[in-house]
Structure formats: structure tokens, C-alpha cells
Design an enzyme around this catalytic site. Structure first.
Site, short mmCIF file in Angstrom:
data_model
loop_
_atom_site.label_atom_id
_atom_site.label_comp_id
_atom_site.label_asym_id
_atom_site.label_seq_id
_atom_site.Cartn_x
_atom_site.Cartn_y
_atom_site.Cartn_z
N GLU A 49 -34.23 -48.03 -68.79
CA GLU A 49 -33.05 -48.46 -69.54
C GLU A 49 -32.44 -49.73 -68.95
OE1 GLU A 49 -33.64 -45.76 -67.87
OE2 GLU A 49 -31.85 -44.79 -67.05
N GLY A 67 -42.32 -44.07 -61.41
CA GLY A 67 -40.91 -44.06 -61.05
C GLY A 67 -40.70 -43.29 -59.76
N GLY A 68 -39.54 -42.66 -59.65
CA GLY A 68 -39.18 -42.00 -58.40
C GLY A 68 -39.73 -40.59 -58.30
N GLU A 127 -38.29 -37.71 -57.44
CA GLU A 127 -37.53 -36.60 -58.03
C GLU A 127 -37.73 -36.54 -59.54
OE1 GLU A 127 -36.47 -34.25 -56.22
OE2 GLU A 127 -37.07 -35.44 -54.48
N THR A 128 -37.70 -37.69 -60.20
CA THR A 128 -37.93 -37.71 -61.64
C THR A 128 -39.36 -37.26 -61.95
OG1 THR A 128 -36.34 -39.50 -61.85
CG2 THR A 128 -37.77 -39.12 -63.73
N GLY A 129 -40.30 -37.67 -61.12
CA GLY A 129 -41.69 -37.27 -61.30
C GLY A 129 -41.85 -35.76 -61.28
N GLU A 156 -47.17 -41.95 -60.86
CA GLU A 156 -47.18 -42.88 -59.71
C GLU A 156 -45.77 -42.91 -59.17
OE1 GLU A 156 -46.20 -45.39 -57.81
OE2 GLU A 156 -47.42 -47.17 -58.26
N CYS A 185 -43.62 -50.44 -54.97
CA CYS A 185 -44.06 -49.09 -54.57
C CYS A 185 -44.99 -49.15 -53.37
CB CYS A 185 -44.71 -48.37 -55.74
SG CYS A 185 -45.93 -49.34 -56.60
O1 TXE Z 1 -36.06 -44.04 -60.96
P1 TXE Z 1 -36.39 -42.99 -62.08
P2 TXE Z 1 -34.71 -44.64 -60.43
C1 TXE Z 1 -38.33 -44.94 -56.74
C2 TXE Z 1 -37.49 -45.66 -55.73
C3 TXE Z 1 -36.13 -45.55 -56.31
C4 TXE Z 1 -36.18 -44.18 -56.92
C5 TXE Z 1 -35.17 -43.89 -57.99
O2 TXE Z 1 -37.56 -45.00 -54.50
O3 TXE Z 1 -35.14 -45.63 -55.32
O4 TXE Z 1 -37.46 -44.12 -57.47
O5 TXE Z 1 -35.16 -44.94 -58.94
C6 TXE Z 1 -36.98 -42.46 -66.57
N1 TXE Z 1 -37.50 -37.63 -68.20
N2 TXE Z 1 -39.02 -45.82 -57.65
O6 TXE Z 1 -33.64 -43.61 -60.41
O7 TXE Z 1 -35.26 -42.10 -62.40
C7 TXE Z 1 -35.98 -43.58 -66.40
O8 TXE Z 1 -35.20 -43.74 -67.56
C8 TXE Z 1 -38.21 -38.72 -68.50
C9 TXE Z 1 -40.42 -46.02 -57.38
O9 TXE Z 1 -34.44 -45.88 -61.14
O10 TXE Z 1 -37.64 -42.36 -61.64
C10 TXE Z 1 -36.92 -44.74 -66.13
O11 TXE Z 1 -37.50 -45.19 -67.35
N3 TXE Z 1 -37.94 -39.95 -67.99
C11 TXE Z 1 -41.10 -46.69 -58.42
C12 TXE Z 1 -38.00 -44.10 -65.28
O12 TXE Z 1 -37.90 -42.70 -65.51
C13 TXE Z 1 -36.93 -40.05 -67.12
C14 TXE Z 1 -40.42 -47.59 -59.33
C15 TXE Z 1 -37.87 -44.36 -63.79
O13 TXE Z 1 -36.64 -43.92 -63.37
C16 TXE Z 1 -36.16 -38.93 -66.76
C17 TXE Z 1 -39.02 -47.29 -59.50
C18 TXE Z 1 -36.48 -37.69 -67.34
N4 TXE Z 1 -35.82 -36.57 -67.04
C19 TXE Z 1 -38.37 -46.45 -58.66
N5 TXE Z 1 -35.22 -39.36 -65.86
C20 TXE Z 1 -42.57 -46.89 -58.30
N6 TXE Z 1 -43.34 -45.81 -58.25
O14 TXE Z 1 -43.03 -48.00 -58.30
C21 TXE Z 1 -35.40 -40.69 -65.69
N7 TXE Z 1 -36.42 -41.11 -66.45
#
Ligand code: TXE
Length: 492
Positions: free
Chosen positions: A179, A229-230, A232-234, A251, A285
Site C-alpha cells: 500500500e 515481505g516480513g 510475521e505477515t508470512g 520470501e 532482504c
Molecule cells: O511488511 P509486511 P512490513 C520485512 C522487514 C520489515 C518487516 C515488516 O524486516 O521490517 O518485514 O515490514 C501485505 N495478508 N520485510 O510491515 O506487512 C502488505 O500490505 C496479506 C522484508 O511493511 O510483510 C504488503 O503488501 N497481505 C521484505 C506486504 O504484505 C498482507 C520486504 C508486505 O508487508 C497482510 C519488506 C495479510 N494479512 C519487508 N498483511 C523482504 N523479504 O524483502 C500485510 N500484507
């Protein structure tokens, strides 16, 4: 004001069904970029329904692979032709330097080229059934509807690693970028639309993860969810996907070691240690966030690292003197700062940085390149991904110890090894439990080489032939050329 139509569903640009919007601001100075649609779960469901129809009833999955490949090659050409527009959009959303966004766009075009060429080579496989009267072959079919969820650090690059193989394999998709950084995903959809991708094959929804992202992992009509992404969300996504047993690719970042042996090329190792830790202000990452230096060169190496880190120039995306930019948001900067403070409280020694950008930089979310010396196993800053311009320093005396420290993480995405002893480089690379190992380099990746992690860094691989296979189902077609009675259940 009419609501902006920034989502692309079933071949049309549409606003959020709620009429809600979100303002995007540039992290470099907080300036307003644009207002975009803020979608709802109903929008996500409409996009999933469109993708389902396009997969089940549309022509797309029967399009010859070579034609799908041609489309991807055309996407690559369009991105190169519109590079300035794409790079500017990426830079305004993320605050990253324009020059870095330009490099990203070239990488993205290369990714589409790679999968475009790979798509056309996909002819399945003949299997030796051990019987001349049997033809046995493996065909690779699309999985179906793919939910693709992207992050904000490399918004279009991470999305390209998903969209390109998903299309190459003949899937349909619903894409949800972060977003915080929606604009290049919108431009990509514009390109796909201009190239006559059939309606419903590619869909874009925008908005918060819990609202528009969640249906992509939970919905029964989605067959695969791929997420970057992160951690916890993963975990939330994997748990949600389990309910419908969909295929999952994750990832989730890393806590990547960069091991410097005393016999390394000192200047190259130092330069790359800076690059590994501080490029894009550490929001990478595969950032080399854990520096692991052989004791005999440690003091000299760290002194030089600190001297050079202090000189790194922070600045906005269009400041040609700047060497790296801001963090994505105030909340993220605060999180990084908290990690640094916790590290100090746990006994790490702050050698430089540890503060927000000052003066002209105060309107953006800058954080000074930070070196934390005397780091130890178990400290939160050593264990958890800070995802900012922060590098910790640990040291070792033997090769075994270097490997043990390098593997002392539950993540396993990437790592570096610096030595002029080729055998040692290969030995250590072989023992490190990470998805990519660089010997005498840091950060390069290739579209033709698999990318992904061991352990908490995720599930599955992107890029390379495996990155295409993630989006395919293997089907075995077994044909008996001489049908015969088996006699297993004889007629009594
Ligand atoms: O990531 P989120 P955030 C890591 C990095 C960072 C941490 C948190 O350590 O500090 O993640 O970052 C979507 N169902 N990385 O909070 O939440 C969200 O809208 C489905 C590592 O920004 O993981 C966005 O599109 N989707 C990393 C995406 O997930 C959901 C790159 C990533 O957001 C969701 C970025 C849900 N319930 C952060 N909740 C890497 N691997 O390269 C959120 N999202």
C-alpha cells in the site's frame, strides 16, 4: 472529487467499491505524490472472480507458450522504453535515489526477458516407462489463479519475479503491491493492457494487507499465493493458505552474514561490506547486516568501516550527491532505531550512526549508517531483521567458528565469504545454510539463478527454472499403446 480508478479488475480501471482513497507521500521529504484507490475485500473478491473466469473459461491457458513468451518480451521492451516514467514513479513512492530506480527497471526488464525466453522452451518431458508399448510424458500446466503480494523495498522488481513466471506458465493473477508503493504496479498493468492481455488474466488491487491482501491467501478460488515481505505477515499468510491447501511461496527476508577472512582483498571486502550493509539504507532482504571478521584484522577493518560509513551522504532521490536515501516510513525508522537502542542496551558498542538524519533531512525518514561493534549471538539486533542501515560486528579465529557464526540464525537467505584462498571460499560456501552465497562479492543476483531462503527466510524459490516451476503443476500422461486385460480380477 471523483474517486481515482487505480485498480485494474477484469480488463478495466476501477475505483474502490467503497470510494475510499489513500494519499501516497514521498518518504524523502513527506511531499504528496498522488491519491490512489484504497480497495476493500469485496474488490479483492471481484478480482479473484475475474481471474478465476479468465483461467477456467478464457483463452489464456491454451495460448501457446511461445506466444506467452513473446508477450513477456514485449513487456520488457515497453519497460525499457518507458524507463524514465517507471523509475520516477518508483522513486517517488519509495524515496530511493533515481539512479537506483533506473537500475531496478533494467533488472525488471531482464527478468521479463528471461521468463519470456524460458516460456518458449517449455516442451515437457518424455519418461522412459520401461515398456516400448507405453508413452509416458510429463506436461507442465499452469496452477490456476495466483495471488501475488509484494513489498515496498523493491516494489516492481519483487512483483516482476512473480508476474513474469506466473504469466509464462499460463496462470491468471491478482496482484497486490504494498500500500506504500503502488505506482509501478499500476504502470505494469497499463503495459499489459496495452499489449492486449485478455481481460481478467492480470488484475491489480490496492490497499491494506489485512483487507485486500488477506483474501488472496484465504480464498478457495486462489490456487497459489506468493508473498514477499516480513516474517510475521508470512506466517499469517501460510496459516491462512493452509485452510484451502493452496500452494505457498514465501520470501521473508534474512539476517545475512558477511564473513571476512584475514586473507581477503581488504579494500574490496571493505567496499562491499559498506555496500552490503548500507545500499538502499539496508532495506534489502539480502543485506549483509552481520559482519563476521577474522580477529587478526578486526580492529583495522572495523575502524576503516566506521570511517567510511560516517562519510556516506544521505539525501533525496534527485540529489545527485546523495549516496543513499531514506527509510520507507516514520514507523519503520522508529523500529530500526529501537533495534539499535536495544542492541546498545544488550551490550553492543555504537561506533557510528544511531541517529535520525538531521538538518535538511528532518522532513524525511533518514537514518544514519550505523555500526554496532562487539555484537554477540542472541542479541536481538543479531537475531532479528532490522531492515535498516545497521551492521553488527562479530569476530572469529577459525574457519569452523566463522561457519558456526554464519549459520547462527534461523533465517537463511544469503551470505558472503571473503578470502583469496579459493578452496576455503568453496568450503565455507558449501557449509553455510543460506540460499545464495557470494564468494568475493555481495548482492549480485541473476534472473537465471534461483533466489530464496532456507529456514525462516521462506518457502520455494523465485527466478531460474525453479522460479517458473513454482507456477506450474506437473502432470503425468501415461498411454498404453496396446491395451490389454490385466487379469488381476479374473472373471469367475
Ligand atoms: O511488511 P509486511 P512490513 C520485512 C522487514 C520489515 C518487516 C515488516 O524486516 O521490517 O518485514 O515490514 C501485505 N495478508 N520485510 O510491515 O506487512 C502488505 O500490505 C496479506 C522484508 O511493511 O510483510 C504488503 O503488501 N497481505 C521484505 C506486504 O504484505 C498482507 C520486504 C508486505 O508487508 C497482510 C519488506 C495479510 N494479512 C519487508 N498483511 C523482504 N523479504 O524483502 C500485510 N500484507
Amino acid at each position: 472529487m471523483t474517486a481515482p480508478a487505480s485498480m485494474f479488475i477484469d480488463g478495466r480501471w476501477v475505483p474502490s467499491s467503497s470510494g475510499n482513497t489513500r494519499d501516497i507521500h514521498c518518504p524523502a521529504d513527506g511531499s504528496f505524490v498522488a491519491t490512489v484507490s484504497e480497495g476493500t475485500s469485496a474488490d479483492a473478491e471481484a478480482a479473484i472472480a475475474a481471474a478465476r473466469r479468465a483461467f477456467d473459461d478464457g483463452p489464456w491457458r491454451a495460448v501457446p507458450t511461445s506466444q506467452r513468451g513473446d508477450l513477456l518480451l514485449a513487456v520488457a521492451r515497453e519497460i525499457r522504453a518507458r524507463k524514465a516514467e517507471f523509475a520516477r514513479a518508483e522513486t517517488l513512492d519509495t524515496g530511493k535515489r533515481l539512479v537506483e530506480s533506473e537500475i531496478d527497471m533494467e533488472d525488471i526488464a531482464n527478468c521479463f526477458d528471461y521468463f519470456g525466453k524460458l516460456a518458449g522452451q517449455d516442451a515437457g518431458r518424455i519418461v522412459d516407462a520401461g515398456d516400448p508399448n507405453v508413452v509416458s510424458r510429463i506436461v507442465y500446466e499452469p496452477i490456476g489463479v495466483c495471488g501475488l503480494i509484494g513489498p515496498w523495498n523493491y516494489p516492481l522488481l519483487q512483483v516482476a519475479w512473480k508476474v513474469a513466471p506466473a504469466l509464462a506458465a499460463g496462470n491468471t493473477f491478482v496482484l497486490k503491491p504494498s500500500e506504500l508503493s503502488p505506482h509501478t504496479a499500476m504502470l505494469l498493468m497499463d503495459v499489459l493492457h496495452s499489449l492486449d492481455l485478455p481481460a481478467g488474466v492480470g488484475n491489480l488491487v490496492l490497499g491494506a494487507g489485512a483487507e485486500v491482501g488477506a483474501p488472496l491467501s484465504g480464498h478457495p478460488d486462489v490456487d497459489l499465493v506468493s508473498f514477499t515481505g516480513g516474517l510475521e505477515t508470512g506466517k499469517v499468510i501460510a496459516a491462512s493458505a493452509a485452510g484451502t491447501v493452496k500452494k505457498v511461496a514465501l520470501e521473508l527476508g534474512g539476517k545475512n552474514p558477511n564473513i571476512i577472512f584475514a586473507d581477503a582483498d581488504f579494500d574490496a571486502a571493505l567496499d562491499n561490506a559498506l555496500n552490503g550493509a548500507f545500499v538502499h539504507s539496508g532495506q534489502v532482504c539480502s543485506a549483509g547486516a552481520r559482519l563476521i571478521v577474522e580477529e587478526s584484522i578486526r580492529d583495522r577493518f572495523v575502524d576503516e568501516l566506521v570511517r567510511r560509513a560516517k562519510k556516506i551522504r544521505l539525501g533525496g532521490p534527485f540529489d545527485t550527491d546523495a549516496e543513499t536515501g531514506p527509510l520507507i516510513s516514520a514507523a519503520h525508522r522508529d523500529k530500526v532505531h529501537k533495534y539499535v537502542q536495544d542492541g546498545i542496551a544488550e551490550g553492543a558498542v555504537l561506533r557510528c550512526g544511531g541517529a535520525f538524519g538531521a538538518g535538511d533531512l528532518e522532513s524525511g525518514y533518514y537514518y544514519e549508517p550505523t555500526v554496532l561493534d562487539n555484537a554477540r549471538s542472541g542479541m536481538s539486533i543479531v537475531v532479528e531483521e532490522a531492515f535498516g542501515p545497521v551492521v553488527t560486528v562479530e569476530s572469529f579465529t577459525t574457519e569452523d567458528e566463522a561457519v558456526a557464526i554464519g549459520n547462527d540464525t534461523r533465517y537463511g537467505l544469503a551470505g558472503g565469504v571473503w578470502t583469496q584462498d579459493a578452496g576455503k571460499g568453496q568450503r565455507v560456501a558449501g557449509r553455510l545454510r543460506h540460499g545464495t552465497i557470494w564468494i568475493n562479492d555481495f548482492h549480485p543476483y541473476l534472473p537465471q539463478a534461483e533466489w530464496g531462503g532456507f529456514g525462516l527466510s521462506g518457502v520455494g524459490r523465485e527466478l531460474g527454472p525453479t522460479g517458473l516451476a513454482e507456477y506450474q503443476e506437473a502432470k503425468h500422461i501415461y498411454q498404453n499403446l496396446t491395451p490389454a486385460v490385466t487379469g488381476w480380477f479374473p472373471e469367475h
